[in-house]
Design a protein around this motif. Structure first.
Motif, PDB file in Angstrom:
ATOM      1  N   ASP A   1      -4.364  -4.660  11.318  1.00  0.00           N
ATOM      2  CA  ASP A   1      -2.985  -4.991  11.687  1.00  0.00           C
ATOM      3  C   ASP A   1      -2.371  -3.784  12.397  1.00  0.00           C
ATOM      4  OD1 ASP A   1      -0.284  -5.576  11.855  1.00  0.00           O
ATOM      5  OD2 ASP A   1      -0.154  -6.452   9.854  1.00  0.00           O
TER       6      ASP A   1
ATOM      7  N   TYR B   1       0.507  -1.964  10.645  1.00  0.00           N
ATOM      8  CA  TYR B   1       0.267  -1.639   9.236  1.00  0.00           C
ATOM      9  C   TYR B   1       1.046  -0.402   8.794  1.00  0.00           C
ATOM     10  CZ  TYR B   1      -2.416  -1.277   4.868  1.00  0.00           C
ATOM     11  OH  TYR B   1      -2.799  -1.234   3.544  1.00  0.00           O
TER      12      TYR B   1
ATOM     13  N   TYR C   1      -7.489  -8.155   5.903  1.00  0.00           N
ATOM     14  CA  TYR C   1      -8.100  -6.941   6.424  1.00  0.00           C
ATOM     15  C   TYR C   1      -9.346  -7.330   7.220  1.00  0.00           C
ATOM     16  CZ  TYR C   1      -5.026  -4.656   3.098  1.00  0.00           C
ATOM     17  OH  TYR C   1      -3.905  -4.242   2.408  1.00  0.00           O
TER      18      TYR C   1
ATOM     19  N   TYR D   1     -11.528  -2.658   6.888  1.00  0.00           N
ATOM     20  CA  TYR D   1     -10.695  -1.762   7.701  1.00  0.00           C
ATOM     21  C   TYR D   1      -9.368  -2.441   7.988  1.00  0.00           C
ATOM     22  CZ  TYR D   1     -12.034  -4.659  11.752  1.00  0.00           C
ATOM     23  OH  TYR D   1     -12.231  -5.716  12.620  1.00  0.00           O
ATOM     24  N   ILE D   2      -8.380  -1.652   8.362  1.00  0.00           N
ATOM     25  CA  ILE D   2      -7.051  -2.175   8.685  1.00  0.00           C
ATOM     26  C   ILE D   2      -7.085  -2.766  10.084  1.00  0.00           C
ATOM     27  CG2 ILE D   2      -4.644  -1.528   9.114  1.00  0.00           C
ATOM     28  CD1 ILE D   2      -5.089   0.718   6.985  1.00  0.00           C
TER      29      ILE D   2
ATOM     30  N   ASP E   1       0.839  -1.199   0.000  1.00  0.00           N
ATOM     31  CA  ASP E   1       0.000   0.000   0.000  1.00  0.00           C
ATOM     32  C   ASP E   1       0.879   1.256   0.000  1.00  0.00           C
ATOM     33  OD1 ASP E   1      -1.921   1.938   0.366  1.00  0.00           O
ATOM     34  OD2 ASP E   1      -2.596   1.228   2.330  1.00  0.00           O
TER      35      ASP E   1
END
Length: 495
Positions: free
Chosen positions: A58, A61, A73, A55-56, A41
């Motif tokens: 991690d 991230y 995700y 949504y993220i 990304d």
């Protein structure tokens, strides 16, 4: 035993089926067998994530931006208050992939991006089949397999297919351009039903046009050059349907441009000035004054919109009034027209990045694999690496290539027009359409956003360059470059 099996397989498998199977196997090995290949990304994923229910999830991230590919995700389990940041047909594919993920994992709270890659790969395999069928129709099997091999080498390259394991819109652009070209060539060759091929041509072009804001010119260009398809049949109903569909393409192109959110307009305008006009100017202060902008803003030269610490608040009403309101696409175009040296400099910068299939700034591996930050795969990357290393990096080469390609196809076009073979006259318009699409990608990128993220913004150019070059090589192999195919059928059949 193995050789006998392969020879038997080749006897029953068409070049189109062989190419599709080859791309399928290579891409499965690249994207679905550990270590998984994808693209990291660069900050753009947020435009697609939240509005589509993802949504993220991690916590590390942020440290993986640009360097590492992330394949999982979270899926929102309750009301999603996030609205779409941009209108894009890509969202439909993301939502379909989420549905596929839920189908195989009921009640899951996690989205595995490989379900999206599987969806894309299925479509891509079909597009490759149609493309090779169009390229090898009525050719000898020997020549057909040579062309199929070239297609696998070029379009099975992970520089292209790694996009499937990402949330970039280039995946949709790649697949829909393939369908568009394949169906256009199948119309030209009168292979399959004309109405079905016309439908695929128009629908794929619409999806391509609306997949990204910068693709807005594609719909209009396709409608212009697609006029030739109106005359390939004499039926009034066919001609009326075709004309109506081409008009709809213009509407999609205009609509895609109109629906660009103000926020993204300003981001691109900022880069068009700071990473374009000012960056190439010998006197940035004087250049700003020519736009009616206070010369104090020259301090923004070479800066980027997302920099955490900037000299001015770019989101303020004051900045809007004193900076953004002073120029636009037309005024920047007028500036470059008045400064051809600077325009040439920017075009050469664009040419330098225009032959990079893979975005070199983003890594291909997951962090858990243990590869260095930003590491790139070399698995089935022969074509992208050769193209990056050997292609001349000047806009002059692009112009010479354009003139050469058009010049090679003009004689057969003139012959077809004189003999009123309207279907045979559609090949040159298809070629010019693809070249125009690629060049529009370059011009829109430079005028609209300067040199910001050029390698990704010029994806359509590198793709159309490969498709046009492939078509030309195919016609050389088939000995159909300077003559109409009806004249050379006996030659192909004799091989």
């Amino acid at each position: 035993m193995t050789n006998r099996f392969l020879r038997g397989l080749l006897r029953v498998m068409t070049p189109a089926a062989a190419a599709a199977a080859g791309v399928l196997v290579i891409t499965v090995l690249a994207l679905f067998v550990y270590p998984y290949i994808g693209i990291a990304d660069n900050g753009d994923f947020f435009r697609v994530l939240y509005s589509n229910g993802l949504y993220i999830n991690d916590p590390t991230y942020d440290s993986q931006y640009l360097g590492f590919f992330v394949k999982t995700y979270g899926i929102f389990q309750y009301f999603n208050e996030n609205q779409a940041t941009i209108f894009s047909t890509q969202s439909s594919f993301v939502k379909a992939a989420i549905g596929l993920n839920k189908l195989f994992h009921p009640g899951t709270t996690t989205f595995d991006i490989r379900y999206q890659a599987a969806l894309y790969l299925g479509l891509y395999t079909a597009a490759i089949y149609l493309l090779v069928e169009a390229l090898t129709w009525k050719l000898s099997k020997l020549r057909g397999y040579v062309i199929a091999g070239i297609v696998v080498f070029v379009f099975g390259d992970t520089g292209y297919t790694a996009y499937f394991n990402s949330l970039y819109g280039e995946s949709v652009m790649l697949i829909m351009t393939m369908f568009m070209v394949a169906s256009g060539l199948l119309l030209y060759r009168r292979r399959y039903n004309d109405y079905v091929m016309l439908g695929i041509f128009v629908v794929s072009t619409m999806i391509l046009t609306a997949s990204k804001q910068q693709n807005a010119p594609v719909g209009i260009l396709t409608a212009i050059f697609g006029v030739f398809f109106i005359y390939i049949r004499k039926s009034r109903s066919y001609r009326a349907i075709t004309a109506g569909l081409l008009a709809a393409l213009i509407g999609v192109g205009v609509g895609t441009y109109v629906l660009i959110p103000k926020e993204f307009v300003n981001i691109n305008k900022f880069h068009a000035m700071t990473r374009g006009v000012l960056m190439g100017s010998t006197d940035p202060e004087k250049t700003l004054e020519s736009f009616g902008i206070d010369k104090q803003y020259a301090i923004l030269n070479r800066s980027e919109y997302y920099e955490p610490y900037k000299s001015f608040d770019v989101d303020s009403a004051q900045f809007e009034e004193q900076f953004f309101s002073k120029y636009g696409f037309v005024s920047i175009l007028r500036y470059y027209a008045a400064h051809p040296g600077q325009a040439g400099q920017m075009l050469n910068i664009a040419a330098r990045d225009g032959f990079s299939i893979r975005p070199m700034a983003m890594g291909n591996y997951e962090q858990s694999v243990g590869k260095p930050f930003g590491a790139h795969t070399v698995f089935f990357s022969g074509y992208s690496l050769l193209k990056q290393a050997l292609a001349p990096k000047t806009f002059g080469f692009i112009l010479l290539w354009t003139l050469l390609i058009i010049g090679l196809y003009v004689p057969s076009f003139v012959h077809a027009i004189r003999s009123q073979q309207w279907r045979k006259a559609t090949k040159l318009p298809i070629v010019i359409l693809l070249i125009s699409m690629g060049l529009s990608g370059i011009f829109v990128s430079i005028i609209g956003a300067g040199d910001a993220d050029l390698a990704k913004h010029e994806f359509l150019f590198t793709l159309t360059f490969d498709l046009v070059s492939l078509l030309t090589v195919r016609d050389l192999i088939a000995k159909q470059l300077w003559s109409t195919e009806s004249e050379s059928k006996q030659v192909g059949a004799a091989m």
